[in-house]
Design a protein around this motif. Structure first.
Motif, PDB file in Angstrom:
ATOM      1  N   LEU A  26      74.861 -53.362  70.986  1.00 12.23           N
ATOM      2  CA  LEU A  26      74.933 -52.433  69.857  1.00 12.23           C
ATOM      3  C   LEU A  26      76.334 -51.869  69.702  1.00 12.23           C
ATOM      4  N   ALA A  27      76.956 -51.470  70.804  1.00 15.50           N
ATOM      5  CA  ALA A  27      78.306 -50.907  70.756  1.00 15.50           C
ATOM      6  C   ALA A  27      79.318 -51.952  70.308  1.00 15.50           C
ATOM      7  N   LEU A  28      79.189 -53.165  70.816  1.00 12.31           N
ATOM      8  CA  LEU A  28      80.115 -54.235  70.453  1.00 12.31           C
ATOM      9  C   LEU A  28      80.012 -54.569  68.969  1.00 12.31           C
ATOM     10  N   GLN A  29      78.793 -54.601  68.450  1.00 11.75           N
ATOM     11  CA  GLN A  29      78.587 -54.919  67.031  1.00 11.75           C
ATOM     12  C   GLN A  29      79.132 -53.822  66.126  1.00 11.75           C
ATOM     13  N   THR A  30      78.768 -52.574  66.420  1.00 13.88           N
ATOM     14  CA  THR A  30      79.169 -51.474  65.535  1.00 13.88           C
ATOM     15  C   THR A  30      80.674 -51.236  65.590  1.00 13.88           C
ATOM     16  N   LEU A  31      81.254 -51.310  66.782  1.00 15.44           N
ATOM     17  CA  LEU A  31      82.704 -51.112  66.885  1.00 15.44           C
ATOM     18  C   LEU A  31      83.458 -52.259  66.229  1.00 15.44           C
ATOM     19  N   GLY A  32      82.992 -53.489  66.473  1.00 19.32           N
ATOM     20  CA  GLY A  32      83.649 -54.640  65.858  1.00 19.32           C
ATOM     21  C   GLY A  32      83.606 -54.564  64.339  1.00 19.32           C
ATOM     22  N   SER A  33      82.449 -54.235  63.790  1.00 14.93           N
ATOM     23  CA  SER A  33      82.309 -54.147  62.326  1.00 14.93           C
ATOM     24  C   SER A  33      83.170 -53.029  61.743  1.00 14.93           C
ATOM     25  N   SER A  34      83.246 -51.892  62.469  1.00 14.95           N
ATOM     26  CA  SER A  34      84.017 -50.754  61.955  1.00 14.95           C
ATOM     27  C   SER A  34      85.516 -51.026  61.967  1.00 14.95           C
ATOM     28  N   LEU A  35      85.962 -51.954  62.816  1.00 13.37           N
ATOM     29  CA  LEU A  35      87.395 -52.245  62.927  1.00 13.37           C
ATOM     30  C   LEU A  35      87.809 -53.475  62.129  1.00 13.37           C
ATOM     31  N   TYR A  36      86.852 -54.112  61.498  1.00 10.20           N
ATOM     32  CA  TYR A  36      87.151 -55.321  60.718  1.00 10.20           C
ATOM     33  C   TYR A  36      88.175 -55.017  59.611  1.00 10.20           C
ATOM     34  N   GLY A  37      89.271 -55.756  59.599  1.00  9.24           N
ATOM     35  CA  GLY A  37      90.297 -55.587  58.570  1.00  9.24           C
ATOM     36  C   GLY A  37      91.197 -54.386  58.749  1.00  9.24           C
ATOM     37  N   ARG A  38      91.028 -53.650  59.852  1.00  9.68           N
ATOM     38  CA  ARG A  38      91.865 -52.455  60.078  1.00  9.68           C
ATOM     39  C   ARG A  38      93.183 -52.828  60.757  1.00  9.68           C
ATOM     40  N   ASP A  39      94.193 -51.977  60.555  1.00 14.39           N
ATOM     41  CA  ASP A  39      95.490 -52.195  61.183  1.00 14.39           C
ATOM     42  C   ASP A  39      95.448 -51.846  62.665  1.00 14.39           C
ATOM     43  N   MET A  40      96.445 -52.291  63.379  1.00 13.95           N
ATOM     44  CA  MET A  40      96.479 -52.117  64.825  1.00 13.95           C
ATOM     45  C   MET A  40      96.531 -50.646  65.238  1.00 13.95           C
TER      46      MET A  40
END
Length: 370
Positions: free
Chosen positions: A233-247
């Motif tokens: 759950l943490a990996l999915q939500t964090l990954g999705s929230s950071l999609y397309g974001r800058d470093m």
């Protein structure tokens, strides 16, 4: 010759049936099923063991670990092998609604009776109708997210009501169900966190849409995946929230995670904390999360018994809710995301550290003492 051809045709039919069952499925599972085959292997073997016993397996683990995903996957693969099947999702939440148990009973009856609607006016009436329905056909039943025996009793009063060869899968984060005499559980499947490689792959798929990170993001991806502790759950939500974001957003997110867990993960994990039977066990959990993770059980008992806690039974209750584990070395362990959840509960007591009941960060302690 005909006998061998017949066996060969049956094998072909079985292979095609297995492939089709992956396509024509009643449930849409998670977007990416990393490591799923190894996790469902034992349950699949159990579902197809050919036994005439009424089998029950309990799928146990913390919130967000993937219990429902596993249950849906094996249900999709196997439901067509039974004369009747039903997947009762979110049993805990549904049972809280007005007539929630009756709703669950009605769905179960409708599914195993091939869509025929059966009116149910009370739990007791539903139990009687279910008993009549399940005694004459081999069924597959999944009860998802159970946290109380009354929820199970409302669906089936006794195991021997089921037709021989029926199978029941129960997902729960409440290990006390393991000790319920009525279930006579012979199969227990404890769901564990993803390993390092699986965690990184799942995170990358959600953060980048591919199993490898973009150039320059490998170190950050590894650090965030590690911070998630292998919790899907943490990996999915964090990954999705950071999609397309800058470093710089990634780096800021990582800094924030040290003190504040991601909100969706926090809410999911807090369910187990809120389900503790009283504030004694809740306070015990918060003490352990803030100060005693990685300490020996005897040491924790000696300290907290001196603070008027009933520590031994309290720790047992925390184990039952999958909030802590006790290793063979008698060390009390806690998943790092659960530990973060506990500390976040304390942080939310007040914006001012001096108004909180516990201080564990050096900086907060220093500021308050100063």
């Amino acid at each position: 010759m005909f006998r061998y051809e017949s066996k060969f045709i049956k094998k072909i039919v079985k292979v095609i049936d297995d492939k089709l069952s992956r396509i024509r499925t009643p449930f849409t599972g998670a977007s990416y099923l990393i490591g799923i085959d190894s996790r469902v292997q034992n349950i699949n073997s159990w579902l197809n063991d050919g036994s005439t016993d009424v089998g029950i397996v309990l799928v146990n683990g913390i919130g967000g670990i993937g219990k429902t995903t596993i249950a849906k996957f094996v249900y999709n693969l196997n439901h067509r092998r039974f004369e009747g099947s039903c997947f009762l999702e979110d049993v805990r939440e549904t049972s809280k609604k007005p007539n929630g148990l009756v709703q669950l009973q009605s769905k179960f009856l409708r599914d195993i009776l091939s869509g025929r609607k059966v009116k149910v006016h009370s739990v007791s009436e539903g139990i009687n109708k279910i008993r009549d329905a399940i005694t004459c056909k081999r069924v597959l039943l999944v009860l998802d997210d159970v946290d109380d025996m009354d929820q199970i009793r409302a669906i089936f009063g006794r195991r021997d009501w089921f037709f021989p060869g029926s199978k029941i899968i129960i997902t729960t984060r409440y290990a006390q169900l393991l000790r319920e005499r009525e279930l006579s559980i012979y199969n227990i499947y404890n769901v564990h966190s993803l390993n390092v490689d699986e965690s990184l792959e799942l995170f990358n798929l959600h953060a980048f849409g591919q199993d490898q990170p973009r150039e320059g993001y490998m170190k950050l991806s590894k650090r965030i995946a590690d911070r998630s502790g292998g919790l899907p759950l943490a990996l999915q939500t964090l990954g999705s929230s950071l999609y397309g974001r800058d470093m710089d957003v990634w780096e800021s997110t990582l800094d924030k995670l040290v003190d504040i867990p991601q909100n969706e993960v926090f809410k999911k994990l807090r369910i187990s904390y809120d389900a503790l039977q009283d504030n004694h066990d809740q306070n015990l959990f918060l003490h352990i999360a803030c100060f005693f993770v990685g300490k020996e059980k005897d040491y924790i008992v000696r300290i907290l018994d001196g603070c008027d806690f009933f520590t031994i039974v309290g720790i047992e209750n925390l184990v039952d809710r999958c909030l802590v584990t006790i290793g063979e070395d008698k060390v009390v362990k806690m998943h790092q995301m659960i530990c973060s959840m506990g500390r976040e509960i304390v942080r939310l007591e007040s914006k001012d550290p001096e108004k909180r009941n516990r201080l564990w960060r050096d900086k907060d302690s220093f500021d308050v003492l100063k």
